[in-house]
Motif scaffolding. Structure first.
Motif, mmCIF file in Angstrom:
data_model
loop_
_atom_site.group_PDB
_atom_site.id
_atom_site.type_symbol
_atom_site.label_atom_id
_atom_site.label_comp_id
_atom_site.label_asym_id
_atom_site.label_seq_id
_atom_site.Cartn_x
_atom_site.Cartn_y
_atom_site.Cartn_z
ATOM 1 N N UNK A 51 49.335 45.757 54.000
ATOM 2 C CA UNK A 51 48.180 45.214 53.287
ATOM 3 C C UNK A 51 47.417 44.292 54.228
ATOM 4 N N UNK A 52 46.104 44.408 54.216
ATOM 5 C CA UNK A 52 45.295 43.619 55.142
ATOM 6 C C UNK A 52 44.002 43.195 54.464
ATOM 7 N N UNK A 53 43.619 41.942 54.651
ATOM 8 C CA UNK A 53 42.323 41.454 54.176
ATOM 9 C C UNK A 53 41.395 41.379 55.382
ATOM 10 N N UNK A 54 40.546 42.375 55.570
ATOM 11 C CA UNK A 54 39.780 42.494 56.820
ATOM 12 C C UNK A 54 38.539 41.618 56.855
ATOM 13 N N UNK A 55 38.744 40.295 56.862
ATOM 14 C CA UNK A 55 37.592 39.393 56.868
ATOM 15 C C UNK A 55 37.797 38.216 57.810
ATOM 16 N N UNK A 56 38.612 38.416 58.845
ATOM 17 C CA UNK A 56 38.878 37.350 59.813
ATOM 18 C C UNK A 56 38.621 37.894 61.215
ATOM 19 N N UNK A 57 37.364 38.196 61.514
ATOM 20 C CA UNK A 57 37.022 38.687 62.848
ATOM 21 C C UNK A 57 37.309 37.601 63.884
ATOM 22 N N UNK A 58 37.836 37.979 65.051
ATOM 23 C CA UNK A 58 38.114 39.330 65.527
ATOM 24 C C UNK A 58 39.563 39.779 65.301
ATOM 25 N N UNK A 59 40.304 39.040 64.490
ATOM 26 C CA UNK A 59 41.706 39.395 64.252
ATOM 27 C C UNK A 59 41.813 40.623 63.359
ATOM 28 N N UNK A 60 40.990 40.679 62.311
ATOM 29 C CA UNK A 60 41.008 41.809 61.376
ATOM 30 C C UNK A 60 39.699 41.811 60.604
ATOM 31 N N UNK A 61 38.949 42.904 60.711
ATOM 32 C CA UNK A 61 37.658 42.978 60.032
ATOM 33 C C UNK A 61 37.237 44.436 59.905
ATOM 34 N N UNK A 62 36.171 44.672 59.170
ATOM 35 C CA UNK A 62 35.653 46.020 58.963
ATOM 36 C C UNK A 62 34.403 46.215 59.808
ATOM 37 N N UNK A 63 34.374 47.281 60.601
ATOM 38 C CA UNK A 63 33.214 47.503 61.461
ATOM 39 C C UNK A 63 32.080 48.173 60.689
ATOM 40 N N UNK A 64 30.994 48.477 61.378
ATOM 41 C CA UNK A 64 29.800 49.016 60.723
ATOM 42 C C UNK A 64 30.024 50.403 60.138
ATOM 43 N N UNK A 65 31.105 51.062 60.546
ATOM 44 C CA UNK A 65 31.434 52.384 60.008
ATOM 45 C C UNK A 65 32.459 52.315 58.878
ATOM 46 N N UNK A 66 32.829 51.090 58.489
ATOM 47 C CA UNK A 66 33.791 50.926 57.413
ATOM 48 C C UNK A 66 35.239 51.016 57.851
ATOM 49 N N UNK A 67 35.479 51.059 59.154
ATOM 50 C CA UNK A 67 36.836 51.153 59.681
ATOM 51 C C UNK A 67 37.412 49.760 59.896
ATOM 52 N N UNK A 68 38.693 49.575 59.547
ATOM 53 C CA UNK A 68 39.360 48.295 59.777
ATOM 54 C C UNK A 68 39.768 48.217 61.244
ATOM 55 N N UNK A 69 39.295 47.199 61.925
ATOM 56 C CA UNK A 69 39.555 47.042 63.352
ATOM 57 C C UNK A 69 39.969 45.601 63.644
ATOM 58 N N UNK A 70 40.291 45.327 64.902
ATOM 59 C CA UNK A 70 40.657 43.982 65.307
ATOM 60 C C UNK A 70 42.010 43.936 65.983
ATOM 61 N N UNK A 71 42.434 42.729 66.323
ATOM 62 C CA UNK A 71 43.688 42.548 67.048
ATOM 63 C C UNK A 71 44.894 43.057 66.277
ATOM 64 N N UNK A 72 45.059 42.636 65.025
ATOM 65 C CA UNK A 72 46.286 43.003 64.313
ATOM 66 C C UNK A 72 46.341 44.488 63.946
ATOM 67 N N UNK A 73 45.236 45.157 63.585
ATOM 68 C CA UNK A 73 45.328 46.612 63.394
ATOM 69 C C UNK A 73 45.732 47.337 64.677
ATOM 70 N N UNK A 74 45.155 46.910 65.808
ATOM 71 C CA UNK A 74 45.529 47.515 67.090
ATOM 72 C C UNK A 74 47.005 47.284 67.393
ATOM 73 N N UNK A 75 47.454 46.071 67.134
ATOM 74 C CA UNK A 75 48.836 45.706 67.435
ATOM 75 C C UNK A 75 49.814 46.506 66.579
ATOM 76 N N UNK A 76 49.529 46.610 65.289
ATOM 77 C CA UNK A 76 50.432 47.339 64.392
ATOM 78 C C UNK A 76 50.392 48.845 64.635
ATOM 79 N N UNK A 77 49.224 49.372 64.953
ATOM 80 C CA UNK A 77 49.150 50.799 65.284
ATOM 81 C C UNK A 77 49.973 51.117 66.529
ATOM 82 N N UNK A 78 49.892 50.245 67.517
ATOM 83 C CA UNK A 78 50.667 50.446 68.743
ATOM 84 C C UNK A 78 52.159 50.323 68.466
ATOM 85 N N UNK A 79 52.543 49.336 67.644
ATOM 86 C CA UNK A 79 53.954 49.159 67.300
ATOM 87 C C UNK A 79 54.481 50.372 66.540
ATOM 88 N N UNK A 80 53.658 50.920 65.640
ATOM 89 C CA UNK A 80 54.063 52.105 64.880
ATOM 90 C C UNK A 80 54.340 53.280 65.818
#
Length: 305
Positions: A66-95
């Motif tokens: 679960x993620x609240x994507x409103x803390x740029x640049x740690x976690x936020x929603x880009x102009x295409x509606x995709x959740x991006x930022x440090x923690x999504x990148x980190x968790x995707x890599x860990x997965x």
């Protein structure tokens, strides 16, 4: 980093059921650029770490965060509606290291803890690690952070002392965050000094709180440092930072009864540190100086009351 979360607040949080999206309109990815950090370090599955992953996740092939994507640049929603930022990148890599996939589920901050407790998802990505929260959750701490107060650029002062200078002002915060308790403390100090109390306004996400300052409905927004600093830097004609304080780490939250998965995820994160991927992501999202490469467990302080 985002209130005083003792037993009372955890009980209140348990009543929250909404898991709606909370993207910050002022954190649009259209204006957010990650740094060029050179050649990307490739991430691959680690067989030893993958073997640590509990069987139910191996069979499912994924885990949900679960993620609240409103803390740029740690976690936020880009102009295409995709959740991006440090923690999504980190968790995707860990997965990837764990040999499974990551499913991100948007949620409001004050619904994340009860959702984790009810096992609607496996991970909270991420919230401030405080001892009060450790009663319910284990935290893998990956980033040092703090709290900051943002005002309009034409606010009367450039620096303030919260317990003295917020008296009588309207101050916004995101419900369920550490700032709720800090505002309460400042208000009590004002009243004790014979001044007007702080008028606190709670919002569901930082986008709404930020808009309250922009529209002059609030005098200030007290929130987590990454989002406050990002918005002030991005729009100096609109906002400025008048107070900043380091208070504790951001942690990836996992239920205490899910320790085997916690250990597998932490091992994957440490693998990213070993390969240099963690540092690359820290640099990419401009968080140099805030890294916690040892990925310690439950190091957060007690919340101020």
């Amino acid at each position: 980093m985002k209130a005083r979360l003792g037993i009372t607040l955890f009980t209140a949080l348990a009543l929250a059921a909404s898991m709606t999206a909370c993207a910050n309109p002022d954190d649009s990815g259209a204006n957010t650029k990650s740094k060029d950090v050179g050649k990307t370090i490739e991430v691959t599955k680690d067989k030893k770490i993958a073997a640590m992953v509990p069987e139910k996740y191996q069979k499912r092939g994924s885990f949900t965060a679960s993620i609240n994507p409103d803390v740029a640049p740690v976690k936020f929603t880009d102009s295409n509606g995709k959740i991006v930022g440090l923690v999504p990148d980190l968790l995707n890599s860990a997965a990837t290291v764990m040999g499974i996939k990551l499913n991100l589920q948007k949620g409001q901050f004050d619904a994340m803890v009860p959702g984790l407790e009810s096992k609607r998802f496996d991970v909270v990505a991420s919230i401030g690690d405080f001892k009060e929260r450790q009663k319910k959750i284990d935290f893998i701490d990956y980033l040092q952070t703090g709290t900051a107060i943002l005002t309009s650029s034409d606010f009367k002062a450039d620096k303030i002392k919260p317990n003295k200078d917020l008296c009588g002002l309207k101050v916004g915060y995101v419900r369920g965050t550490a700032q709720q308790g800090l505002i309460s403390k400042a208000s009590k100090a004002c009243v004790a000094a014979g001044k007007k109390k702080v008028q606190s306004n709670g919002y569901g996400d930082s986008g709404a709180a930020l808009l309250s300052v922009k529209s002059s409905q609030a005098d200030a927004f007290w929130g987590d440092s990454p989002a406050m600093l990002y918005n002030a830097k991005k729009s100096p004609d609109l906002y400025k930072i008048v107070f900043q304080q380091k208070i504790g780490p951001y942690g990836i939250g996992i239920n205490k009864d899910n320790s085997k998965f916690r250990d597998a995820l932490r091992a994957a994160l440490l693998k990213l540190v070993e390969t240099g991927k963690y540092k690359q992501l820290i640099d990419k999202w401009g968080q140099e100086g805030f890294a916690m490469p040892k990925m310690p467990l439950n190091t957060g302080p007690k919340l101020e009351s």
